[in-house]
Design a protein around this motif. Sequence first.
Motif, short mmCIF file in Angstrom:
data_model
loop_
_atom_site.label_atom_id
_atom_site.label_comp_id
_atom_site.label_asym_id
_atom_site.label_seq_id
_atom_site.Cartn_x
_atom_site.Cartn_y
_atom_site.Cartn_z
N LYS A 56 0.82 -1.20 0.00
CA LYS A 56 0.00 0.00 0.00
C LYS A 56 0.86 1.25 0.00
N ALA A 57 1.92 1.22 0.80
CA ALA A 57 2.80 2.39 0.88
C ALA A 57 3.50 2.65 -0.44
N TYR A 58 3.98 1.57 -1.07
CA TYR A 58 4.68 1.75 -2.35
C TYR A 58 3.73 2.18 -3.45
N LEU A 59 2.52 1.63 -3.43
CA LEU A 59 1.51 2.02 -4.42
C LEU A 59 1.13 3.48 -4.25
N LYS A 60 1.02 3.93 -3.01
CA LYS A 60 0.73 5.34 -2.75
C LYS A 60 1.85 6.23 -3.26
N LEU A 61 3.10 5.80 -3.01
CA LEU A 61 4.26 6.55 -3.49
C LEU A 61 4.27 6.62 -5.00
N GLU A 62 4.03 5.48 -5.66
CA GLU A 62 4.00 5.44 -7.11
C GLU A 62 2.91 6.36 -7.67
N SER A 63 1.78 6.40 -7.00
CA SER A 63 0.67 7.25 -7.46
C SER A 63 1.04 8.72 -7.37
N LEU A 64 1.68 9.10 -6.27
CA LEU A 64 2.10 10.50 -6.10
C LEU A 64 3.13 10.89 -7.15
N LEU A 65 4.11 10.01 -7.37
CA LEU A 65 5.15 10.28 -8.36
C LEU A 65 4.58 10.31 -9.77
N PHE A 66 3.58 9.47 -10.01
CA PHE A 66 2.96 9.41 -11.34
C PHE A 66 2.36 10.76 -11.72
N PHE A 67 1.61 11.36 -10.83
CA PHE A 67 0.94 12.61 -11.15
C PHE A 67 1.88 13.81 -11.10
N ARG A 68 3.09 13.61 -10.61
CA ARG A 68 4.09 14.67 -10.64
C ARG A 68 4.92 14.64 -11.91
N GLU A 69 4.75 13.60 -12.71
CA GLU A 69 5.51 13.44 -13.95
C GLU A 69 4.58 13.66 -15.14
N PRO A 70 4.64 14.83 -15.77
CA PRO A 70 3.73 15.14 -16.89
C PRO A 70 3.79 14.13 -18.03
N LEU A 71 4.99 13.62 -18.33
CA LEU A 71 5.13 12.68 -19.44
C LEU A 71 4.30 11.43 -19.22
N GLN A 72 4.30 10.93 -17.99
CA GLN A 72 3.53 9.73 -17.70
C GLN A 72 2.04 9.98 -17.82
N VAL A 73 1.60 11.12 -17.33
CA VAL A 73 0.17 11.45 -17.40
C VAL A 73 -0.26 11.59 -18.86
N VAL A 74 0.56 12.25 -19.67
CA VAL A 74 0.23 12.45 -21.08
C VAL A 74 0.13 11.11 -21.80
N PHE A 75 1.14 10.24 -21.61
CA PHE A 75 1.14 8.97 -22.32
C PHE A 75 0.07 8.02 -21.81
N SER A 76 -0.37 8.20 -20.57
CA SER A 76 -1.37 7.30 -20.01
C SER A 76 -2.79 7.70 -20.37
N PHE A 77 -3.08 9.00 -20.31
CA PHE A 77 -4.47 9.44 -20.42
C PHE A 77 -4.77 10.25 -21.68
N PHE A 78 -3.83 11.09 -22.12
CA PHE A 78 -4.12 11.96 -23.26
C PHE A 78 -3.69 11.35 -24.59
N PHE A 79 -2.51 10.75 -24.61
CA PHE A 79 -2.00 10.18 -25.87
C PHE A 79 -2.92 9.12 -26.44
N PRO A 80 -3.39 8.14 -25.66
CA PRO A 80 -4.29 7.13 -26.23
C PRO A 80 -5.57 7.73 -26.79
N ALA A 81 -6.15 8.70 -26.07
CA ALA A 81 -7.40 9.32 -26.53
C ALA A 81 -7.19 10.10 -27.81
N VAL A 82 -6.09 10.84 -27.88
CA VAL A 82 -5.79 11.63 -29.09
C VAL A 82 -5.54 10.72 -30.28
N MET A 83 -4.72 9.68 -30.07
CA MET A 83 -4.40 8.78 -31.17
C MET A 83 -5.65 8.04 -31.65
N PHE A 84 -6.49 7.62 -30.73
CA PHE A 84 -7.72 6.95 -31.12
C PHE A 84 -8.59 7.88 -31.96
N SER A 85 -8.72 9.13 -31.53
CA SER A 85 -9.55 10.10 -32.25
C SER A 85 -9.02 10.35 -33.65
#
Length: 248
Positions: free
Chosen positions: A6-35
């Motif tokens: 749980k602690a590591y997953l929480k840490l990973e989640s915090l780091l994930f949203f602090r890294e713009p590249l990860q957020v873009v490739f996870s949520f925006f890139f797939p939607a844009v490419m699909f469109s």
Amino acid sequence: MNKTMKAYLKLESLLFFREPLQVVFSFFFPAVMFSIFASVFSGNLEGSEEYFNAYIPGYFTTIIFIVSMFMVGYQMVADKEDGVYKRLKVTPFDFHDIYRAMFVKTMIICGVAGTEIILLAKFVFGATLTTHWVQFIVAFIFGSILAVVAGFTVFALTTNTKQALTVIILSFYPLVMLGDNTFPLEMMPKTIQVIAPIINPLYHLNRVLRGAWVGEMFNEVVSILYVAAFIVILGLISYHYDKVLDKN
């Protein structure tokens, strides 16, 4: 789920949203490419339910690949390079929880990105969605397992982010382009059409997902066995995780 996981997953989640590249490739890139791809192909196949039945589930293979390579493989290599695992050694931390946490993280990100595609298909392109959700979810989880193992393999075989990025880039375009999930494989030369099913696990995952979309997943026995075999092979390659961590 234990406390360290749980602690590591929480840490990973915090780091994930602090890294713009990860957020873009996870949520925006797939939607844009699909469109983009949906708009291009729907120009010739507008209103074709057959098209959407093929393209929507097929695009999930792209999501799975992106998440596995960037969100699992690259991120774990970056953590290794930054000495994160080395510092964790001085704590009573079970390193197996890293893999469990990354699996949960992958499932969540793939699920969110997949939901975006479903919503776009339904409300933007007016597609008729599957009624075989149980089969499709099972196929999606099956593909996500492949994603996690592929990401772990990148982690096992590379020692720094430059190597990891090289592996990701060199594998991304051939696997995706020959997976029959962006451009139809029928558009490719005959030789490529013969080779792709032999060397490309994404082609077979694509077939499994498409089969599940129309309620015929278990008709794709060859592709299911191919993906399962690939998971085993990658799992054996990445069996040295603990040894790699011990060398940090």
